[in-house]
Write a protein that holds these residues in place. Structure first.
Motif, PDB file in Angstrom:
ATOM      1  N   ILE A  27      14.011   7.366   2.957  1.00 47.01           N
ATOM      2  CA  ILE A  27      12.559   7.546   2.861  1.00 47.01           C
ATOM      3  C   ILE A  27      12.134   7.816   1.424  1.00 47.01           C
ATOM      4  O   ILE A  27      11.121   7.297   0.943  1.00 47.01           O
ATOM      5  CB  ILE A  27      12.105   8.666   3.814  1.00 47.01           C
ATOM      6  N   ASN A  28      12.910   8.642   0.691  1.00 48.52           N
ATOM      7  CA  ASN A  28      12.558   8.943  -0.694  1.00 48.52           C
ATOM      8  C   ASN A  28      12.531   7.681  -1.556  1.00 48.52           C
ATOM      9  O   ASN A  28      11.767   7.595  -2.523  1.00 48.52           O
ATOM     10  CB  ASN A  28      13.556   9.934  -1.290  1.00 48.52           C
ATOM     11  N   ASP A  29      13.397   6.719  -1.248  1.00 46.46           N
ATOM     12  CA  ASP A  29      13.439   5.481  -2.024  1.00 46.46           C
ATOM     13  C   ASP A  29      12.374   4.487  -1.561  1.00 46.46           C
ATOM     14  O   ASP A  29      11.849   3.727  -2.369  1.00 46.46           O
ATOM     15  CB  ASP A  29      14.822   4.830  -1.897  1.00 46.46           C
ATOM     16  N   ALA A  30      12.084   4.466  -0.259  1.00 44.16           N
ATOM     17  CA  ALA A  30      11.154   3.478   0.277  1.00 44.16           C
ATOM     18  C   ALA A  30       9.697   3.814  -0.046  1.00 44.16           C
ATOM     19  O   ALA A  30       8.903   2.917  -0.352  1.00 44.16           O
ATOM     20  CB  ALA A  30      11.333   3.367   1.789  1.00 44.16           C
ATOM     21  N   THR A  31       9.329   5.089   0.017  1.00 42.55           N
ATOM     22  CA  THR A  31       7.923   5.481  -0.108  1.00 42.55           C
ATOM     23  C   THR A  31       7.296   5.068  -1.434  1.00 42.55           C
ATOM     24  O   THR A  31       6.218   4.463  -1.453  1.00 42.55           O
ATOM     25  CB  THR A  31       7.770   6.990   0.119  1.00 42.55           C
ATOM     26  N   PRO A  32       7.907   5.377  -2.595  1.00 43.54           N
ATOM     27  CA  PRO A  32       7.252   4.954  -3.840  1.00 43.54           C
ATOM     28  C   PRO A  32       7.147   3.449  -3.967  1.00 43.54           C
ATOM     29  O   PRO A  32       6.180   2.935  -4.542  1.00 43.54           O
ATOM     30  CB  PRO A  32       8.151   5.550  -4.942  1.00 43.54           C
ATOM     31  N   GLN A  33       8.112   2.701  -3.412  1.00 40.89           N
ATOM     32  CA  GLN A  33       8.040   1.248  -3.505  1.00 40.89           C
ATOM     33  C   GLN A  33       6.889   0.697  -2.674  1.00 40.89           C
ATOM     34  O   GLN A  33       6.172  -0.212  -3.104  1.00 40.89           O
ATOM     35  CB  GLN A  33       9.378   0.645  -3.060  1.00 40.89           C
ATOM     36  N   LEU A  34       6.690   1.241  -1.483  1.00 40.26           N
ATOM     37  CA  LEU A  34       5.556   0.815  -0.663  1.00 40.26           C
ATOM     38  C   LEU A  34       4.232   1.168  -1.340  1.00 40.26           C
ATOM     39  O   LEU A  34       3.276   0.379  -1.314  1.00 40.26           O
ATOM     40  CB  LEU A  34       5.639   1.471   0.715  1.00 40.26           C
ATOM     41  N   ILE A  67       3.683   1.506  -4.580  1.00 42.09           N
ATOM     42  CA  ILE A  67       3.508   0.611  -5.725  1.00 42.09           C
ATOM     43  C   ILE A  67       3.010  -0.754  -5.274  1.00 42.09           C
ATOM     44  O   ILE A  67       2.067  -1.325  -5.831  1.00 42.09           O
ATOM     45  CB  ILE A  67       4.839   0.466  -6.500  1.00 42.09           C
ATOM     46  N   LEU A  68       3.635  -1.296  -4.233  1.00 46.53           N
ATOM     47  CA  LEU A  68       3.270  -2.634  -3.775  1.00 46.53           C
ATOM     48  C   LEU A  68       1.843  -2.670  -3.224  1.00 46.53           C
ATOM     49  O   LEU A  68       1.099  -3.625  -3.467  1.00 46.53           O
ATOM     50  CB  LEU A  68       4.260  -3.102  -2.713  1.00 46.53           C
ATOM     51  N   GLN A  69       1.458  -1.636  -2.494  1.00 45.41           N
ATOM     52  CA  GLN A  69       0.095  -1.606  -1.965  1.00 45.41           C
ATOM     53  C   GLN A  69      -0.934  -1.540  -3.090  1.00 45.41           C
ATOM     54  O   GLN A  69      -1.934  -2.268  -3.082  1.00 45.41           O
ATOM     55  CB  GLN A  69      -0.093  -0.423  -1.028  1.00 45.41           C
ATOM     56  N   ARG A  70      -0.665  -0.687  -4.073  1.00 42.21           N
ATOM     57  CA  ARG A  70      -1.620  -0.529  -5.178  1.00 42.21           C
ATOM     58  C   ARG A  70      -1.665  -1.773  -6.056  1.00 42.21           C
ATOM     59  O   ARG A  70      -2.736  -2.192  -6.510  1.00 42.21           O
ATOM     60  CB  ARG A  70      -1.272   0.706  -6.000  1.00 42.21           C
ATOM     61  N   MET A  71      -0.496  -2.367  -6.341  1.00 46.44           N
ATOM     62  CA  MET A  71      -0.495  -3.572  -7.164  1.00 46.44           C
ATOM     63  C   MET A  71      -1.144  -4.735  -6.426  1.00 46.44           C
ATOM     64  O   MET A  71      -1.855  -5.544  -7.028  1.00 46.44           O
ATOM     65  CB  MET A  71       0.933  -3.928  -7.568  1.00 46.44           C
ATOM     66  N   GLY A  72      -0.897  -4.830  -5.110  1.00 44.59           N
ATOM     67  CA  GLY A  72      -1.574  -5.858  -4.335  1.00 44.59           C
ATOM     68  C   GLY A  72      -3.080  -5.685  -4.396  1.00 44.59           C
ATOM     69  O   GLY A  72      -3.831  -6.660  -4.579  1.00 44.59           O
ATOM     70  N   GLY A  73      -3.543  -4.435  -4.262  1.00 42.65           N
ATOM     71  CA  GLY A  73      -4.974  -4.160  -4.348  1.00 42.65           C
ATOM     72  C   GLY A  73      -5.539  -4.485  -5.724  1.00 42.65           C
ATOM     73  O   GLY A  73      -6.632  -5.060  -5.839  1.00 42.65           O
ATOM     74  N   SER A  74      -4.794  -4.135  -6.781  1.00 43.78           N
ATOM     75  CA  SER A  74      -5.264  -4.411  -8.144  1.00 43.78           C
ATOM     76  C   SER A  74      -5.355  -5.906  -8.416  1.00 43.78           C
ATOM     77  O   SER A  74      -6.325  -6.395  -8.998  1.00 43.78           O
ATOM     78  CB  SER A  74      -4.322  -3.753  -9.165  1.00 43.78           C
ATOM     79  N   ILE A  75      -4.332  -6.647  -7.985  1.00 42.81           N
ATOM     80  CA  ILE A  75      -4.340  -8.095  -8.209  1.00 42.81           C
ATOM     81  C   ILE A  75      -5.445  -8.756  -7.394  1.00 42.81           C
ATOM     82  O   ILE A  75      -6.197  -9.600  -7.903  1.00 42.81           O
ATOM     83  CB  ILE A  75      -2.964  -8.695  -7.849  1.00 42.81           C
ATOM     84  N   GLY A  76      -5.569  -8.360  -6.122  1.00 46.21           N
ATOM     85  CA  GLY A  76      -6.617  -8.922  -5.290  1.00 46.21           C
ATOM     86  C   GLY A  76      -7.998  -8.649  -5.850  1.00 46.21           C
ATOM     87  O   GLY A  76      -8.852  -9.549  -5.909  1.00 46.21           O
TER      88      GLY A  76
END
Length: 500
Positions: free
Chosen positions: A409-416, A418-427
């Motif tokens: 969980i500690n490894d998965a949470t920051p990656q999720l 990051i991906l959500q925020r970068m997806g939002g920024s790019i969109g």
């Protein structure tokens, strides 16, 4: 990590346990996490509506005031990658409470700022606290709830994630028209104090885990990469074109991020990388991350258009615009209640596909939007679109957590995150560029401006279709894993009834 090996880490018997009502302890932790998330996420949107007002209050230009938002986003982006390591190193609860304190104090300081330079610097400090709050809260809640209750837990976390972008502009407009711009920051004080007091009383006390030395090289690469990408995308959204600054920032961000990927894959035990990219060897997790990224772009790319439409085409003020955005919140709230239960029955991937189909159907009316489209019709469409967003985002993230064990969980949470925020920024950046280019040729014509928004929503529809394809991949990959877990749950229930 192979798919099979990843599956063995799903928690063994814990994964086989049937979902049950959330325990009182988990519910209490959820209240704390939601309170902290509201403050952090609200501040990501509430300030945007005040930028024009701040130019007059602080006697500066819009290009300078824009850094009030940009500094927050850059600090937030740079700190997310270290959350997993820091949570192990100092303990997730201690880190969460510290982030709340930092965010609250920085918010008060922002409200007391005397000039734009002070405000920008303090917003960066506020962004550090805000960037830690939500992912660390997710770590605490996900570990305590366990895989079998992940769907219900994620639906609770999703409430502030889908509602704050809607209610933020409304609250911001009311505060600007009432007590003034400083209260945009002071409003975080009661929320932060409440979250801190609840956290001190309700969060579990835990010992730090074995974290190992900090991967300083990895932190430098990914943090600078995130800053470059975030800044480049923010500038692209502001300028509407690929200037030298935008191009250099995006290129540097991509190169640094690629360097981090190479670095992380070369790290071997006993050292551990800042982010464990080998999690993507699990096909279900990789598909869930792709879906999360695409859904972030579809959600935030669409959310930015309606406030601009109401103000630019329909000439509504900030308060009225905020109130007109409210219907999507009702739809999202209804979806949060239903998404957890549906995910438990049919899986996160298939639930996200259903939400994606609803998103597509509800985006079509906005593609046809005109200068005099009925407010009632737009409100009904926003209710349905809010429902679709709520049925998509959190089930996809739930699927990512369910195929991993507590140790990941500690490894998965920051990656999720990051991906959500970068997806939002790019969109957001892509949609804004499309809109600005279309508006440039309207020459003030209201009908032409409305058509421009319709074209921009056409791009939103395209992003939503990509998100739907990603959730379809997730549903296909998750299906055998989910079926195996359901079989385990049925077997465990039969064995329990036999022993009884």
């Amino acid at each position: 990590m192979s798919t099979d090996s990843a599956r063995t880490d799903t928690g063994g018997a814990a994964s086989a346990a049937p979902p049950r009502a959330l325990s009182p302890e988990v519910r209490r932790i959820a209240v704390v996490v939601v309170a902290g998330a509201i403050a952090s996420l609200l501040d990501s949107t509430i300030v945007n509506i005040a930028l024009d007002h701040l130019t007059g209050e602080l006697h500066t230009g819009l290009n300078t005031v824009q850094w009030v938002v940009t500094a927050y986003l850059l600090a937030l982006a740079s700190v997310i990658p270290v959350t997993g390591w820091a949570a192990r190193r100092v303990g997730a609860t201690r880190l969460y409470l510290s982030s709340i304190v930092l965010f609250t104090l920085a918010s008060v300081a922002c409200g007391l700022a005397q000039n734009v330079e002070q405000l920008i610097a303090l917003r960066a400090l506020q962004g550090i606290g805000g960037g830690l709050t939500l992912p660390v809260g997710q770590i605490i809640l996900a570990k305590k709830a366990g895989p079998q209750n992940m769907a219900r837990v994620m639906s609770i976390i999703g409430i502030p994630m889908v509602l704050t972008p809607v209610i933020g502009p409304t609250i911001g407009g009311l505060l600007l028209d009432g007590p003034g711009w400083r209260w945009i920051f002071f409003v975080n004080l009661p929320i932060g104090v409440l979250a801190l007091l609840l956290g001190l009383r309700l969060l579990p006390r835990e010992q730090p885990e074995e974290a190992g030395p900090l991967d300083a090289a990895g932190l430098a690469l990914i943090s600078l990469g995130m800053i470059g990408l975030t800044y480049g995308l923010a500038e692209l959204g502001n300028t509407g074109r690929f200037t030298v600054t935008v191009t250099v920032s995006l290129a540097a961000g991509l190169l640094l991020t690629a360097g981090f990927v190479l670095h992380a894959l070369r790290v071997r035990q006993p050292r551990r990388p800042l982010l464990d990219l080998r999690l993507y060897g699990n096909r279900a997790f990789a598909a869930a991350c792709l879906a999360t990224f695409c859904l972030g772009g579809a959600m935030y790319g669409g959310m930015i258009l309606m406030p601009l439409y109401y103000q630019a085409v329909r000439h509504e003020d900030a308060v009225t615009t905020g109130l007109l955005l409210g219907p999507s919140g009702f739809g999202a709230a209804a979806a949060m209640w239903l998404a957890g239960r549906t995910t438990e029955r049919i899986g996160g991937g298939l639930t996200a596909v259903i939400g994606g189909l609803v998103n597509i159907a509800s985006t079509l009316p906005f593609v046809l939007i005109g200068a005099h489209t009925s407010y009632l019709a737009l409100s009904l469409a926003m209710v349905v679109r809010g429902f679709g967003i709520g049925m998509s985002m959190m089930p996809a993230m739930t699927a990512a957590y369910r195929v991993l064990g507590r140790s990941k969980i500690n490894d998965a949470t920051p990656q999720l995150s990051i991906l959500q925020r970068m997806g939002g920024s790019i969109g957001t950046a892509v949609i804004v560029v499309v809109l600005q280019n279309r508006l440039a040729g309207t020459h003030g014509s209201t009908a032409a401006m409305a058509d421009s928004f319709g074209v921009a929503f056409g791009w939103v529809l395209g992003v939503t279709l990509v998100a739907l394809a990603a959730t379809a991949v997730l549903a296909a990959v998750e299906r055998p894993v989910f079926a195996a877990q359901r079989a385990q749950k049925r077997q465990a229930a039969l064995e329990a009834s036999g022993k009884a």
